[in-house]
Scaffold this motif. Sequence first.
Motif, PDB file in Angstrom:
ATOM      1  N   PHE B   7       0.842  -1.208   0.000  1.00 30.69           N
ATOM      2  CA  PHE B   7       0.000   0.000   0.000  1.00 30.69           C
ATOM      3  C   PHE B   7       0.874   1.253   0.000  1.00 30.69           C
ATOM      4  N   ILE B   8       1.874   1.250   0.891  1.00 36.82           N
ATOM      5  CA  ILE B   8       2.693   2.461   1.033  1.00 36.82           C
ATOM      6  C   ILE B   8       3.540   2.708  -0.218  1.00 36.82           C
ATOM      7  N   ILE B   9       4.236   1.676  -0.687  1.00 37.05           N
ATOM      8  CA  ILE B   9       5.110   1.882  -1.853  1.00 37.05           C
ATOM      9  C   ILE B   9       4.283   2.198  -3.103  1.00 37.05           C
ATOM     10  N   GLY B  10       3.214   1.427  -3.334  1.00 41.88           N
ATOM     11  CA  GLY B  10       2.348   1.685  -4.488  1.00 41.88           C
ATOM     12  C   GLY B  10       1.762   3.087  -4.422  1.00 41.88           C
ATOM     13  N   GLY B  11       1.315   3.480  -3.222  1.00 43.05           N
ATOM     14  CA  GLY B  11       0.746   4.819  -3.046  1.00 43.05           C
ATOM     15  C   GLY B  11       1.768   5.900  -3.326  1.00 43.05           C
ATOM     16  N   LEU B  12       2.986   5.697  -2.845  1.00 45.92           N
ATOM     17  CA  LEU B  12       4.016   6.726  -3.031  1.00 45.92           C
ATOM     18  C   LEU B  12       4.366   6.890  -4.517  1.00 45.92           C
TER      19      LEU B  12
ATOM     20  N   ASN C  52      -5.346  11.761  -2.660  1.00 43.09           N
ATOM     21  CA  ASN C  52      -6.231  10.807  -3.331  1.00 43.09           C
ATOM     22  C   ASN C  52      -5.442   9.823  -4.192  1.00 43.09           C
ATOM     23  N   ALA C  53      -4.436  10.359  -4.912  1.00 44.97           N
ATOM     24  CA  ALA C  53      -3.602   9.478  -5.743  1.00 44.97           C
ATOM     25  C   ALA C  53      -2.901   8.464  -4.851  1.00 44.97           C
ATOM     26  N   PHE C  54      -2.425   8.932  -3.686  1.00 48.73           N
ATOM     27  CA  PHE C  54      -1.695   8.041  -2.777  1.00 48.73           C
ATOM     28  C   PHE C  54      -2.585   6.899  -2.289  1.00 48.73           C
ATOM     29  N   TRP C  55      -3.756   7.249  -1.753  1.00 50.26           N
ATOM     30  CA  TRP C  55      -4.517   6.167  -1.118  1.00 50.26           C
ATOM     31  C   TRP C  55      -5.177   5.236  -2.130  1.00 50.26           C
ATOM     32  N   ILE C  56      -5.626   5.783  -3.255  1.00 57.16           N
ATOM     33  CA  ILE C  56      -6.246   4.882  -4.238  1.00 57.16           C
ATOM     34  C   ILE C  56      -5.181   4.031  -4.928  1.00 57.16           C
ATOM     35  N   GLY C  57      -4.043   4.656  -5.294  1.00 49.29           N
ATOM     36  CA  GLY C  57      -2.936   3.874  -5.856  1.00 49.29           C
ATOM     37  C   GLY C  57      -2.478   2.809  -4.865  1.00 49.29           C
ATOM     38  N   GLY C  58      -2.444   3.184  -3.590  1.00 48.35           N
ATOM     39  CA  GLY C  58      -2.039   2.242  -2.538  1.00 48.35           C
ATOM     40  C   GLY C  58      -2.999   1.079  -2.412  1.00 48.35           C
ATOM     41  N   VAL C  59      -4.311   1.386  -2.464  1.00 48.27           N
ATOM     42  CA  VAL C  59      -5.309   0.313  -2.350  1.00 48.27           C
ATOM     43  C   VAL C  59      -5.183  -0.669  -3.512  1.00 48.27           C
ATOM     44  N   ILE C  60      -4.974  -0.128  -4.735  1.00 49.32           N
ATOM     45  CA  ILE C  60      -4.830  -1.016  -5.896  1.00 49.32           C
ATOM     46  C   ILE C  60      -3.606  -1.919  -5.707  1.00 49.32           C
ATOM     47  N   ALA C  61      -2.493  -1.324  -5.228  1.00 50.69           N
ATOM     48  CA  ALA C  61      -1.276  -2.108  -5.005  1.00 50.69           C
ATOM     49  C   ALA C  61      -1.490  -3.153  -3.909  1.00 50.69           C
ATOM     50  N   ALA C  62      -2.182  -2.772  -2.839  1.00 47.02           N
ATOM     51  CA  ALA C  62      -2.422  -3.703  -1.743  1.00 47.02           C
ATOM     52  C   ALA C  62      -3.283  -4.874  -2.208  1.00 47.02           C
ATOM     53  N   LEU C  63      -4.293  -4.553  -3.031  1.00 50.06           N
ATOM     54  CA  LEU C  63      -5.141  -5.607  -3.583  1.00 50.06           C
ATOM     55  C   LEU C  63      -4.298  -6.588  -4.398  1.00 50.06           C
ATOM     56  N   ALA C  64      -3.378  -6.026  -5.197  1.00 52.41           N
ATOM     57  CA  ALA C  64      -2.504  -6.877  -6.005  1.00 52.41           C
ATOM     58  C   ALA C  64      -1.632  -7.753  -5.103  1.00 52.41           C
ATOM     59  N   GLN C  65      -1.203  -7.184  -3.980  1.00 52.80           N
ATOM     60  CA  GLN C  65      -0.375  -7.957  -3.054  1.00 52.80           C
ATOM     61  C   GLN C  65      -1.174  -9.130  -2.474  1.00 52.80           C
ATOM     62  N   VAL C  66      -2.431  -8.854  -2.126  1.00 54.29           N
ATOM     63  CA  VAL C  66      -3.302  -9.923  -1.604  1.00 54.29           C
ATOM     64  C   VAL C  66      -3.425 -11.037  -2.644  1.00 54.29           C
ATOM     65  N   ILE C  67      -3.651 -10.628  -3.899  1.00 55.37           N
ATOM     66  CA  ILE C  67      -3.801 -11.633  -4.966  1.00 55.37           C
ATOM     67  C   ILE C  67      -2.509 -12.439  -5.117  1.00 55.37           C
ATOM     68  N   THR C  68      -1.359 -11.736  -5.050  1.00 57.66           N
ATOM     69  CA  THR C  68      -0.073 -12.440  -5.152  1.00 57.66           C
ATOM     70  C   THR C  68       0.063 -13.474  -4.032  1.00 57.66           C
ATOM     71  N   LEU C  69      -0.307 -13.056  -2.812  1.00 62.04           N
ATOM     72  CA  LEU C  69      -0.194 -13.971  -1.666  1.00 62.04           C
ATOM     73  C   LEU C  69      -1.082 -15.196  -1.868  1.00 62.04           C
ATOM     74  N   ILE C  70      -2.268 -14.969  -2.408  1.00 60.43           N
ATOM     75  CA  ILE C  70      -3.175 -16.098  -2.637  1.00 60.43           C
ATOM     76  C   ILE C  70      -2.560 -17.070  -3.647  1.00 60.43           C
ATOM     77  N   PHE C  71      -2.044 -16.519  -4.757  1.00 62.99           N
ATOM     78  CA  PHE C  71      -1.415 -17.391  -5.756  1.00 62.99           C
ATOM     79  C   PHE C  71      -0.219 -18.120  -5.168  1.00 62.99           C
ATOM     80  N   ALA C  72       0.568 -17.415  -4.340  1.00 66.91           N
ATOM     81  CA  ALA C  72       1.752 -18.041  -3.754  1.00 66.91           C
ATOM     82  C   ALA C  72       1.340 -19.187  -2.831  1.00 66.91           C
ATOM     83  N   SER C  73       0.275 -18.948  -2.048  1.00 67.63           N
ATOM     84  CA  SER C  73      -0.147 -20.000  -1.120  1.00 67.63           C
ATOM     85  C   SER C  73      -0.763 -21.185  -1.867  1.00 67.63           C
ATOM     86  N   ALA C  74      -1.203 -20.923  -3.114  1.00 64.80           N
ATOM     87  CA  ALA C  74      -1.730 -22.022  -3.924  1.00 64.80           C
ATOM     88  C   ALA C  74      -0.604 -22.827  -4.560  1.00 64.80           C
TER      89      ALA C  74
END
Lengths: 337, 118, 170
Positions: B7-12, C52-74
Amino acid sequence: MSAPKRVGQHTLQFANPPVIVATASVVGPKEGEGPLGDTFDMVVDDSYFGEETWEKAERKMLEEAVKMVIAKAQLKPQDIDFLLAGDLLNQTISANYAARTLGIPFLGLYGACSTMYEGMALAAMLIDGGFAHHVVAACSSHYDTAERQYRFPTEQGIQRPPTAQWTVTGAGAVLMAPVGNGPRVTHATIGRVLDVGIKDPNDMGSAMAPAAVDTIVRHFQDTGRGPIDYDLIITGDLGRVGLEIATKLLGEKKYDVSKNYSDCGVLIYDHERQDTHAGGSGCACSAVVFAGHLMGKLNEGRYKRILGVGTGALLSTTATQQGESIPGIGHGVVIEG
Amino acid sequence: MSIVMAFIIGGLICLVGQLIMDLTPYKVTPAHILVGFVTGGAILSALGLYEPLVKIGGAGATIPISGFGHNLAQGTLEAVRARGLIGAFSGGIEAGAVGIAAAVIFGYIMAIIFNPRG
Amino acid sequence: MAGSTKQPGPPKKPLTLAEQVMQQKQTYDQQAYQRLADSVKPRPRVIVNALNAFWIGGVIAALAQVITLIFASAGLNPRDAAAATVIVMVFLGALLTGLGIYDEIGKVAGAGSIIPITGFANSIVAPAMEYKREGFVFGVASRMFTIAGPVLVYGFIVSVLIGLIAYFFS
């Protein structure tokens, strides 16, 4: 040799001022929800207007507006001597294809967003010159067709800058005749193309304001009038930015317009609620505000005399990408109720 | 924890892009931002400066388009080691193939199914 | 200059003093007008936009991280998990564009939804969908790359240059 129907350097004074017998306006859903929503003849609730493409929807709006204005004047298409119309799309396809349907002798116009006033000035000249009994001037624009031509596809996730303006979806038509009931077109001051070096296509208000001011100032000089001689001076689509600049520039020329000056692009939307940034723009902006709101006030007698100035930004995407600045134009027309 | 770092790196990274758009003249459009971030990401990656971001941020560094540039650069470098000069030409595009193919295929399908709403 | 001798035509006359003055005045007027326009123009809300760019960009990245973790655990290796995540994110970006949601996100997020790979997908679907009426070759297929094309062109150029430099200098 002097021209008998001219005053001053650039202003036409009609010997028998043509009458605006009827006007018609068709707008899209967003304009219908705006502050002037109930002044329009027809509000379409779908930006496609039942057509497959937005280009066809825009064309249909223009056709409907022209048919409606002819019907309101209790005439038939064959009674109309000339149709003067234009729009913003490349090769003015809305006007050309609408004219194909309507079958009225047609002169295509391009004045960007000033097209309505260009058409009204020419219509008045045709009638006062004795060349026509009935002339329809009309124009259209559509937010979605303009967006995809000038800027980005509509579904692109981009942020519009605060100076950006929102193209009005709609079409307006004005029917003029030598005699009849209605407000009269008494003067017209044709615009000069002015370029003040603005290059940002998202800031058309700044690009056009000097051209509008130039026309207003020349009109005052030619006629010996001033702001107090008009109930309202109204520009086409300068938006909030252009309106403020124009007020300042007129102030510098010692014309105080703080009380009776407005802009169609500012009036047509509720900018906070409707997310339209600096205001409305497009050919239809000045056309539908004139055909609806202003015509209503003139007929009520609320306005006795107004000076409308249609403003146009004469840019193209090719010129913009080649680094050209944006020329502006403003055509002034005086209408007396 | 890795989710918070993403979240932090992507946001930054997005915040930097937003500041570039707002603080530069109007000529910097979204297309310029995308092009700039891809090339910037690839160059940083070649200099070894992007990998640390990926270590810290995971998807936060790979999902922004600069991560696509990183992918291209690392693919090229790896292919150069394995195949020499041919690798310089093939490596980047091979590494980016998944993203590009997915974008073309899903892009095409969506364009067929949906109509723009305006 | 070498180029100027090749061009026949009138030699460039030095400007007269009056012309120089006119030119100077024009530039001065344009600058003065630009200052007036700048004083009136509303500015972009830099801080709000950046947040706004920070938090929405961050949420998209975090979502991608969750998806990566799911694939990794699979059971996918890290590399395939990352590739699979890209496919899913591109799909989501394309779908939200088709549904007419991504441009609404973009109005608020700005770069926050342009820079993630979902924004790349958006830049492909938006013109492809919009130009469908112009046909499937000149419309959909050629317009698809109005923004994605430059990204790929410069991405490929840089990656090949990096490869050449690495080959010849190491």
